[in-house]
Design a protein around this motif. Structure first.
Motif: not given
Ligand code: MIC
Ligand code: SF4
Length: 643
Positions: A453, A455, A497
């Protein structure tokens, strides 16, 4: 001319600029703190800057916000932060050890030092005479890397306290009175210093309640002197050697003075939906309530919870009330457990939560529909509790506990003789839940653990020559970062994210906004006064960045959010004439011609509304440094190129 407390600390930490109100100054930062909801991004940014070890005296990473683990995301973020901290020289406060501000005050803060934290309530440290300021994650990342932290030299406000609080009136009532007087925008561009004889009647935890909630004034920070009372607190924490004395000079000059006679204050509440909507408990009257929550970084100290336990002892929570209590730190929790106060709380029927932010950030305990909830927290923005029509009132622990027993708003002065809880001579301190970083020589062997998750930082681009885009959203005054980037149990796990969290941007105001902005590709947001008040979450700038927002044009900005927009490379513009706000509607085609050149050469900025032909003069106050950041497309690119 003498100096105020804050001016003395600024003078000792000044790296650039002059101490003239309104000028940009760069400060050397001694300590930093992060929490998990902003921390993952801050450490991703720290990694991107590429400095191997933190250069501060002490940097601490706390896990306290995203502790509800309903999926893998939060636990993955905790693991990432733990590993990245170990590698780069940061102390790690494990989940369960408590709320960042409470623990930092107890264990790490030092009078006279500078602290920045990726959380707006970092000014809690002002309770022991630190210059403690809330900042965006990227600013904290830069400071960890040894870079300066920049603020606009603030004005100095003195709150002159006289007298002594009446029994059952609390430190919370003092800050509610300050909020009533100054409002949620009254502190913008100012540092609030507390002085006068009344200061000597307040313990450190009480002072910290006041500086903590000073964030709600929009102030840069709030600060108390460091005196004998501070020394006693630090001694009881086993840290007397960290204490030093700090006070303002007798001829220090303040831009504004507010006088408060403590003996005249009565129990108060901030009514829905703003911390400055203050009324006395008597004025509100004996209305029925549904929920009481006690905790948060404002009011969950040992003294607070001991008073609550004394009120609850031998009684039962009213049938119509759900009472939840979250101690502020493991130290507090442990002491209550050992001295029996926890048993009194449990016996009365309270629902005990782990030491964390919990309901304050909407991580559980959302009230029932239209539920009236009394909370000892610092924010009551609409929807923040997780219940859209929840009616949140901010009160002292004493008012909260008294009301939990009667089931209606209750003035604690009706409870009879006050309970006197002295500050312990020695707190039950133990840093067994703080993990020290690896030695520098071993850092290469520490693997940073990243979950799926997590990013990367969104892509940025340098400021374009002209901006020719539609207005994708128009909002009113006092928009909070909880409107821009809501929190709560469902959305918080997406803090690392950005593409996913962007889908919730502004949905409190307009559920179609993310899809519309994405479809438009690039656009501008228009807002009213005090835009971006509240939390320091840089996600309120990074999500708009991801959704293609190029500029935000408003009547006025809140400090941290404006800085976050600059850091993200989004142009923060203000109307020269506030009335021009009325001449833009959502959907209008807007143009900022030659904007790059105008910013670069400090020329007048004109926003053309192509839909109605109106030419709107705008301002963008930038220092040489922030101008270069905007031109580069944000602080990350700027730092990479300049270090
Ligand atoms: C808050 O009280 O709003 C928070 C959650 O602590 C925020 C930080 C965040 O959004 O992560 C803050 O105050 O800065
Ligand atoms: Fe946590 Fe609430 Fe304090 Fe923010 S205000 S740090 S969410 S306890």
């Amino acid at each position: 001319m003498g100096y105020t407390i804050a001016q003395k600390i600024i003078k000792n930490h000044l790296l650039s600029g002059e101490m003239t109100v309104g000028q940009e100054i760069g400060l050397k930062i001694d300590q930093t703190l992060t929490q998990d909801a902003t921390g993952t991004m801050a450490y991703i940014e720290f990694e991107a800057i590429g400095v191997p070890r933190v250069k501060t005296e002490k940097s601490v990473a706390y896990i306290d916000h995203n502790t509800l683990q309903t999926g893998f995301e939060n636990a993955d973020d905790h693991r990432f932060i733990q590993s990245v901290a170990k590698k780069h020289g940061i102390y790690f406060s494990r989940p369960g050890n408590g709320i960042c501000h409470q623990v930092h005050l107890e264990r790490f803060g030092k009078p006279g030092k500078t602290l920045i934290g990726s959380d707006s309530h970092t000014p809690t440290g002002g309770g022991i005479g630190m210059l403690a300021i809330g900042a965006g994650g990227l600013d904290v990342a830069v400071a960890m890397g040894g870079g300066a932290y920049y603020i606009t030299m603030p004005k100095m406000v003195k709150v002159n306290l006289s007298g002594k609080l009446q029994p059952w009136v609390s430190a919370k009532d003092i800050i509610l009175e300050v909020l009533r007087i100054m409002s949620v925008k009254g502190g913008v561009g100012k540092i609030v210093e507390y002085g006068g004889e009344g200061v000597k009647t307040l313990t450190v935890p009480e002072r910290a309640t006041i500086t903590n909630m000073g964030a709600e004034l929009g102030a840069t920070t709030s600060i108390f002197p460091s005196d004998e009372i501070t020394r006693e607190f630090m001694k009881a924490q086993g840290r007397e050697e960290d204490w030093s004395e700090l006070s303002s000079d007798s001829d220090a000059v303040y831009d504004e003075v507010i006088d408060i006679d403590l003996s005249k204050l009565v129990p108060m509440a901030a009514c829905p939906h703003s911390p400055d909507n203050v009324k006395t408990i008597e004025e509100i009257g004996p209305q029925k309530i549904d929920q009481v929550c006690i905790g948060s970084c404002t009011n969950s100290s040992y003294l607070d919870l001991m008073r609550v336990a004394a009120i609850l002892k031998g009684k039962t929570v009213a049938d119509n009330v759900s009472l939840a209590i979250a101690p502020g730190s493991k130290q507090v929790y442990n002491m209550l457990a050992k001295n029996g106060a926890l048993a009194d709380i449990i016996e009365a029927g309270a629902r005990i939560l782990e030491c964390a932010c919990g309901p304050c950030i909407g991580m559980g305990q959302s009230p029932n529909s239209k539920g009236i909830s009394l909370r000892t927290f610092n924010r009551n923005f609409e929807g923040r509790s997780g219940t859209r029509d929840g009616q949140i009132y901010l009160v002292s622990p004493e008012t909260a506990a008294a009301s939990a027993l009667t089931g209606v708003f209750t003035d604690p002065r009706t409870l009879g003789d006050a309970v006197d809880i002295p500050l312990p001579e020695k707190f039950d301190y133990n840093d067994n839940m703080v993990i020290a970083p690896a030695d520098e020589k071993d850092m290469d062997s520490v693997e940073v653990l990243r979950g799926p998750n997590i990013k990367p930082y969104p892509t940025t681009s340098p400021l374009s020559d002209s901006i020719d885009v539609p207005c994708s959203l128009k909002v009113g005054d006092n928009i909070t970062t909880d409107h821009i980037m809501p929190a709560g149990a469902k959305i918080l796990p997406l803090r690392s994210n950005i593409p996913a969290i962007s889908q919730h941007c502004f949905t409190v105001c307009d559920k179609d906004f993310p899809a519309r902005a994405e479809k438009l590709g690039s656009s501008i947001i228009v807002g009213g006064a005090n835009y971006g008040q509240g939390s320091s979450r840089e996600h309120a700038a990074l999500a708009p960045l991801y959704l293609g927002i190029k500029a935000v044009v408003v009547k006025s900005f809140a400090r941290i959010h404006r800085a976050n927009l600059v850091n993200a490379g989004i142009l923060p513009l203000t109307f020269v004439n506030e009335a021009d706000y009325d001449s833009i509607n959502e959907g209008d085609e807007l143009c900022l011609p030659d904007i790059r050149d105008r910013i670069k050469n400090n020329r007048e900025i004109i926003l053309i509304n192509k839909t109605n032909g109106k030419e709107i003069p705008c301002e963008c106050e930038l220092s040489e440094r922030t101008r270069d950041i905007i031109l580069a497309g944000g602080l990350l690119d700027y730092t990479r190129h300049n270090s």
